[in-house]
Scaffold this motif. Sequence first.
Motif, PDB file in Angstrom:
ATOM      1  N   GLU A 174      12.751   9.268  -6.875  1.00 22.61           N
ATOM      2  CA  GLU A 174      12.495   8.005  -6.676  1.00 22.61           C
ATOM      3  C   GLU A 174      11.116   7.617  -7.155  1.00 22.61           C
ATOM      4  OE1 GLU A 174      13.919   7.458  -1.907  1.00 22.61           O
ATOM      5  OE2 GLU A 174      13.064   9.334  -2.571  1.00 22.61           O
ATOM      6  N   THR A 175      10.973   6.327  -7.407  1.00 28.52           N
ATOM      7  CA  THR A 175       9.575   5.785  -7.876  1.00 28.52           C
ATOM      8  C   THR A 175       9.280   4.676  -6.946  1.00 28.52           C
ATOM      9  OG1 THR A 175      10.471   6.161 -10.055  1.00 28.52           O
ATOM     10  CG2 THR A 175       8.520   4.804  -9.779  1.00 28.52           C
ATOM     11  N   PHE A 176       7.951   4.851  -6.901  1.00 33.43           N
ATOM     12  CA  PHE A 176       7.353   3.984  -5.901  1.00 33.43           C
ATOM     13  C   PHE A 176       6.077   3.169  -6.398  1.00 33.43           C
ATOM     14  CE2 PHE A 176       8.987   7.342  -3.382  1.00 33.43           C
ATOM     15  CZ  PHE A 176       9.710   6.789  -2.480  1.00 33.43           C
ATOM     16  N   ALA A 177       6.011   1.831  -6.243  1.00 34.65           N
ATOM     17  CA  ALA A 177       4.979   1.131  -6.604  1.00 34.65           C
ATOM     18  C   ALA A 177       3.985   0.052  -5.844  1.00 34.65           C
ATOM     19  CB  ALA A 177       5.407   0.121  -7.927  1.00 34.65           C
ATOM     20  N   ALA A 178       2.737   0.020  -5.904  1.00 34.92           N
ATOM     21  CA  ALA A 178       2.045  -0.516  -5.091  1.00 34.92           C
ATOM     22  C   ALA A 178       0.661  -1.034  -5.829  1.00 34.92           C
ATOM     23  CB  ALA A 178       1.696  -0.130  -3.731  1.00 34.92           C
ATOM     24  N   PRO A 179      -0.039  -1.890  -5.498  1.00 38.91           N
ATOM     25  CA  PRO A 179      -1.358  -2.203  -6.207  1.00 38.91           C
ATOM     26  C   PRO A 179      -2.389  -1.265  -5.523  1.00 38.91           C
ATOM     27  CG  PRO A 179      -0.760  -4.061  -4.603  1.00 38.91           C
ATOM     28  CD  PRO A 179       0.326  -3.238  -4.834  1.00 38.91           C
ATOM     29  N   VAL A 180      -2.295  -0.779  -4.252  1.00 38.42           N
ATOM     30  CA  VAL A 180      -3.295  -0.056  -3.627  1.00 38.42           C
ATOM     31  C   VAL A 180      -2.637   1.653  -3.394  1.00 38.42           C
ATOM     32  CG1 VAL A 180      -4.520   0.315  -1.447  1.00 38.42           C
ATOM     33  CG2 VAL A 180      -4.258  -2.040  -2.652  1.00 38.42           C
ATOM     34  N   LEU A 181      -3.434   2.342  -3.498  1.00 36.79           N
ATOM     35  CA  LEU A 181      -3.204   3.794  -2.996  1.00 36.79           C
ATOM     36  C   LEU A 181      -4.050   4.629  -2.320  1.00 36.79           C
ATOM     37  CD1 LEU A 181      -0.967   6.093  -4.045  1.00 36.79           C
ATOM     38  CD2 LEU A 181      -2.522   6.814  -5.601  1.00 36.79           C
ATOM     39  N   LEU A 182      -3.563   5.280  -1.244  1.00 34.83           N
ATOM     40  CA  LEU A 182      -4.510   5.738  -0.370  1.00 34.83           C
ATOM     41  C   LEU A 182      -4.280   7.233  -0.542  1.00 34.83           C
ATOM     42  CD1 LEU A 182      -4.376   3.839   2.860  1.00 34.83           C
ATOM     43  CD2 LEU A 182      -5.671   3.546   0.968  1.00 34.83           C
ATOM     44  N   ASN A 183      -5.124   8.092  -0.679  1.00 33.27           N
ATOM     45  CA  ASN A 183      -4.992   9.392  -0.708  1.00 33.27           C
ATOM     46  C   ASN A 183      -5.636  10.171   0.220  1.00 33.27           C
ATOM     47  OD1 ASN A 183      -5.371  12.329  -1.761  1.00 33.27           O
ATOM     48  ND2 ASN A 183      -7.055  12.047  -2.955  1.00 33.27           N
ATOM     49  N   THR A 184      -4.498  10.592   1.102  1.00 37.20           N
ATOM     50  CA  THR A 184      -4.928  11.127   2.479  1.00 37.20           C
ATOM     51  C   THR A 184      -4.027  12.548   2.199  1.00 37.20           C
ATOM     52  OG1 THR A 184      -3.002   9.947   3.376  1.00 37.20           O
ATOM     53  CG2 THR A 184      -5.237   9.337   3.683  1.00 37.20           C
ATOM     54  N   ALA A 185      -4.163  13.137   1.108  1.00 40.72           N
ATOM     55  CA  ALA A 185      -3.356  14.542   1.031  1.00 40.72           C
ATOM     56  C   ALA A 185      -3.999  15.646   1.598  1.00 40.72           C
ATOM     57  CB  ALA A 185      -2.839  14.624  -0.270  1.00 40.72           C
ATOM     58  N   GLY A 186      -4.949  15.456   2.309  1.00 40.81           N
ATOM     59  CA  GLY A 186      -5.532  16.735   3.087  1.00 40.81           C
ATOM     60  C   GLY A 186      -6.305  17.729   1.797  1.00 40.81           C
ATOM     61  N   PHE A 187      -6.131  18.885   2.182  1.00 37.64           N
ATOM     62  CA  PHE A 187      -6.660  19.922   1.006  1.00 37.64           C
ATOM     63  C   PHE A 187      -6.102  19.371  -0.364  1.00 37.64           C
ATOM     64  CE2 PHE A 187      -5.305  22.976  -1.902  1.00 37.64           C
ATOM     65  CZ  PHE A 187      -6.580  23.425  -2.541  1.00 37.64           C
ATOM     66  N   TRP A 188      -4.955  18.849  -0.577  1.00 39.64           N
ATOM     67  CA  TRP A 188      -4.418  18.600  -1.801  1.00 39.64           C
ATOM     68  C   TRP A 188      -4.757  17.298  -2.113  1.00 39.64           C
ATOM     69  CZ3 TRP A 188      -2.005  20.895   2.456  1.00 39.64           C
ATOM     70  CH2 TRP A 188      -1.455  22.054   2.235  1.00 39.64           C
ATOM     71  N   VAL A 225       0.596  -1.372  -0.032  1.00 37.35           N
ATOM     72  CA  VAL A 225      -0.127   0.024   0.012  1.00 37.35           C
ATOM     73  C   VAL A 225       0.783   1.465  -0.106  1.00 37.35           C
ATOM     74  CG1 VAL A 225      -1.984   1.324   1.266  1.00 37.35           C
ATOM     75  CG2 VAL A 225      -1.549  -1.466   1.391  1.00 37.35           C
ATOM     76  N   LEU A 226       0.469   2.133  -0.944  1.00 37.86           N
ATOM     77  CA  LEU A 226       1.347   3.719  -1.031  1.00 37.86           C
ATOM     78  C   LEU A 226       0.412   4.499  -0.212  1.00 37.86           C
ATOM     79  CD1 LEU A 226       2.868   3.985  -4.396  1.00 37.86           C
ATOM     80  CD2 LEU A 226       3.772   4.211  -2.177  1.00 37.86           C
ATOM     81  N   ILE A 227       0.632   5.344   0.687  1.00 40.08           N
ATOM     82  CA  ILE A 227      -0.117   6.473   1.204  1.00 40.08           C
ATOM     83  C   ILE A 227       0.505   7.580   0.975  1.00 40.08           C
ATOM     84  CG2 ILE A 227      -1.028   7.375   3.531  1.00 40.08           C
ATOM     85  CD1 ILE A 227      -0.726   4.596   4.486  1.00 40.08           C
ATOM     86  N   VAL A 228      -0.174   8.766   0.312  1.00 39.09           N
ATOM     87  CA  VAL A 228       0.163   9.897   0.005  1.00 39.09           C
ATOM     88  C   VAL A 228      -0.478  10.873   0.872  1.00 39.09           C
ATOM     89  CG1 VAL A 228       0.180  11.780  -1.761  1.00 39.09           C
ATOM     90  CG2 VAL A 228       0.335   9.215  -2.481  1.00 39.09           C
ATOM     91  N   GLY A 229       0.477  11.435   1.865  1.00 39.79           N
ATOM     92  CA  GLY A 229       0.102  12.366   2.770  1.00 39.79           C
ATOM     93  C   GLY A 229       0.148  11.778   4.139  1.00 39.79           C
ATOM     94  N   GLY A 230       0.923  12.480   4.986  1.00 41.20           N
ATOM     95  CA  GLY A 230       1.023  12.052   6.472  1.00 41.20           C
ATOM     96  C   GLY A 230       0.610  13.052   7.526  1.00 41.20           C
TER      97      GLY A 230
END
Lengths: 379, 447
Positions: free
Chosen positions: A190-204, A8-13
């Motif tokens: 850097e490049t990242f890969a995953a079958p699942v992506l979570l968009n938790t980027a707030g306003f963005w 799982v890749l997560i965008v936004g911490g």
Amino acid sequence: MNERRSDVLIVGGGGAGCSAALHLAQRGARVTLLERGLVGSQATGVNYGGVRQQGRHPAELPIARRARALWGRLAALVGSDCEFEVTGHLKLARSEVEEAELVAYLDVAKAHDLPLRMIGRNAIHREYPWLGPVVVAGSLAPDDGAANPRLLAPALARAASILGADILENREVTTLAHDGTGFVVTAGHETFAAPVLLNTAGFWGGKVAAAFGELVPVAPMSPIMLVTEPLPWFIAPNLGVVGGNVYLRQIRRGNVIFGGGRGENDPVTARSRVLPEPALRSMHLAIELVPALADAQVIRSWTGIDGAMPDGIPVIGASTTTPGLLHAFGFSGHGFQLGPAIGAILAELVLDGHTDVPLEPFRIDRFAATIDANKGDNA
Amino acid sequence: MTVAVVGAGPAGTRAAEVLVQAGLRPVVIDEAPDNGGRIYQRPPAGFRRSDGDLYGTEAHKAQALHRRFDQLRGAIDLRASTLVWDVRPQQLLTLRDGRSETIGFEQAILCTGAMDRVIPLPGWTLPGVYTLGGAQVALKTQGCAIGQAVAFLGTGPLLWLVAYQYAKAGARVAAVLDTTDFATKAWRTGGLLRGGRTFLNGLRYVGWLRWRGVRIVEGVVPEAIEGDGEVTGLRYRTRHGTHHIACDAVGIGWGLKPETQLADLAGVSFAFDPVQRGWLPVRNEAGRTDIRGIYLAGDGVRIGGADVAELAGARVAWAVVEDRGLPVDHAAVARLDRALQRQAKFRQALDRAFPYPHRLAAGMADDTILCRCEAITAGAMRAAATAEVNRTKALTRIGMGRCQGRVCGPAAAEVLAAALGCPVEQVGRLRGQPPVKPIPMRTAAAG
Ligand SMILES: Cc1cc2nc3c(=O)[nH]c(=O)nc-3n(C[C@H](O)[C@H](O)[C@H](O)COP(=O)(O)OP(=O)(O)OC[C@H]3O[C@@H](n4cnc5c(N)ncnc54)[C@H](O)[C@@H]3O)c2cc1C
Ligand SMILES: Cc1cc2nc3c(=O)[nH]c(=O)nc-3n(C[C@H](O)[C@H](O)[C@H](O)COP(=O)(O)OP(=O)(O)OC[C@H]3O[C@@H](n4cnc5c(N)ncnc54)[C@H](O)[C@@H]3O)c2cc1C
């Protein structure tokens, strides 16, 4: 090309992303979280710290109830209680009309097992003698409280990385794509890969969704926050008002933190700034609620950027264009309390394919019709 | 729209003078009740000490500046006792008598001056401990000493000047403790060759204090200010061991730091200055910045002393005059530029003679209260050390109190950098937020 692969890749911490990393890692998933700055450096780290269920949109209450349970177990979950304290949340009415609104909410609360106690005109000034005469009634949610926003995301992230999650800071995701088999995301070199992506980027999160052809009317919002020098401690509950134009709490160290009105922001640089007029107005409204504050000094003000949706509730759930993509963003100024539960819900969606919390009201395409119409207007 | 000048010290006064000369009527704003700034601060009305007593060897400069300001009064819009608490594009937010007012400007010259730079040490929060500047203000505006037996600790010109002023006014100076090795010699080696007046004065102060039998120790490592509820003594180390002196008040200071908050709020870029070891707003030789309409001069940009402040104030005003398309006296500008270049050399010598003892800050004991507003120790900061000073602030509350890190900021950055083993510029700088100083809750909006 050298790709870093995970489940799982997560965008936004922020709170949403970090709690997702934790809940997924707890269940053994290989997680990579990419954060543009430091975790919790946007809305989650700079908010008012209200851990409030009272007054929420009915659709949010099931999530808020679940989050509240997690707040209670935070120390066990992440090794820090993040200064969460059950202070009670006292929502005040300053007119008959506002009082009626408090009464009307009692039914909503009951339907979701949220304990609330209505306090009438005489009792409220007896129980809270420091309230100003503008107050005519109040409603107390004894289980609500407040926490230190600066601590939450770092604590969640630390706990997640102990369980093996890769929390990568200073990684701004610049391109996102789905190559038919999975997601490929780049941050710098850097490049990242995953079958699942979570968009938790707030306003963005709006930008991330747009990369997959999903247009969302999310706008930047910057609630103004102010803090006084320390005063002898006397305000126990976290205070709000019907309409929300001012809210106020006192921390144990004595500082009174309050907010109201909106500042300005530049989402491109992620900078935000308090505006003087609404800040002065909040000071005035705060004194009206608690007249003893008139002699205090304001030592600092600040704001941040959250994503605001037209209906005031977030986008949570699956993408309508891209399998494997899940969204949770646009918390519209009240997602701090929800954060711990958002991760749990996302983890269930990823690993179990479903969750018990009804997510229908949060569908990403609920504004699709209006957006298309607007586009038509502009064309 | 108008030109605004914030600060009516040496820089602000000379800026106003040039603006008036060019036919403008600037708004001049100062938080103090009258003009003069820090060094030439005017005593309150009814206070009777001669200018010679108040300003020492600089009396003639103080008189000249005050005289000039008095002549300008009719030609400027003076707002005294008025704090600028925020800067917006083309607007200053001011506070006076509990009312907030917005003043529009086309150009604003920020001449906000400096404050003492301190290095926390055990006991520095005791009543009876003052900054050197605070000690000097007590003498200048109230005519009283901070104690019966006063020790002065720190480094730089102000240390010696204030000790001298105290002794001269009849106060008992228990000791002058300079953390710089060979500090008294530095006065000679540093600048005499170039003929800097500051150095000549410094030598005079040292000589005079010696002659009066004041205890002078150089190269000290302060250990603690001692006392239980009030100052009773000071402990320090030298090559020869640990020493103790009895005193009931201490003045401390390690040079000055610019008051840069308004420049920060205005959005001016900052750069790290390795000599003064701090983040300073960037401006060119004329005082222009990268923000349209914002100009800077004096100690509020980079510590240069009062003479430089006067020159820089005049110089930046000519830049404003030029940018408004008015005629410029190019000969005057050339004279100012040459004088500023000469002064820069003295200043370099001074900075080199009295370096900021950053190791002293970096090495403070874990139980030293680093941030006194929030009572956070150096140890707490080290334990929470993260790669960036604002993040460490977020985790520990350091710099979140009443002074917003104006006092502890430089030392905190040194502690953090040492804990992380990185150069101090790498930890960044504390970001400013309005209000630049506390404002009352009951502040009302006006106009
Ligand atoms: C001043 C203020 C007061 C508030 N008060 C309260 C309150 O009292 N109670 C409450 O419940 N809520 C409150 N809120 C709302 C709450 O803070 C937010 O709703 C919540 O924190 C949002 O969490 P998030 O994780 O969605 O967003 P954020 O915390 O904003 O996290 C999103 C993260 O994504 C990162 N990011 C964005 N784009 C990229 C990219 N391309 N690559 C990598 N990373 C990226 C950002 O840097 C950011 O760290 C307040 C908000 C503000 C601003
Ligand atoms: C405590 C102290 C003592 C000093 N003593 C000496 C000395 O004895 N001899 C010596 O040679 N040098 C001394 N200096 C250095 C000397 O003050 C400076 O070199 C010189 O005054 C610089 O002039 P300036 O015009 O840049 O700033 P200043 O003279 O400091 O003037 C700045 C002015 O701006 C005003 N101001 C700042 N911020 C705001 C705001 N937000 N709103 C409104 N007004 C504002 C201040 O009230 C002040 O009047 C001292 C410095 C300090 C800090």
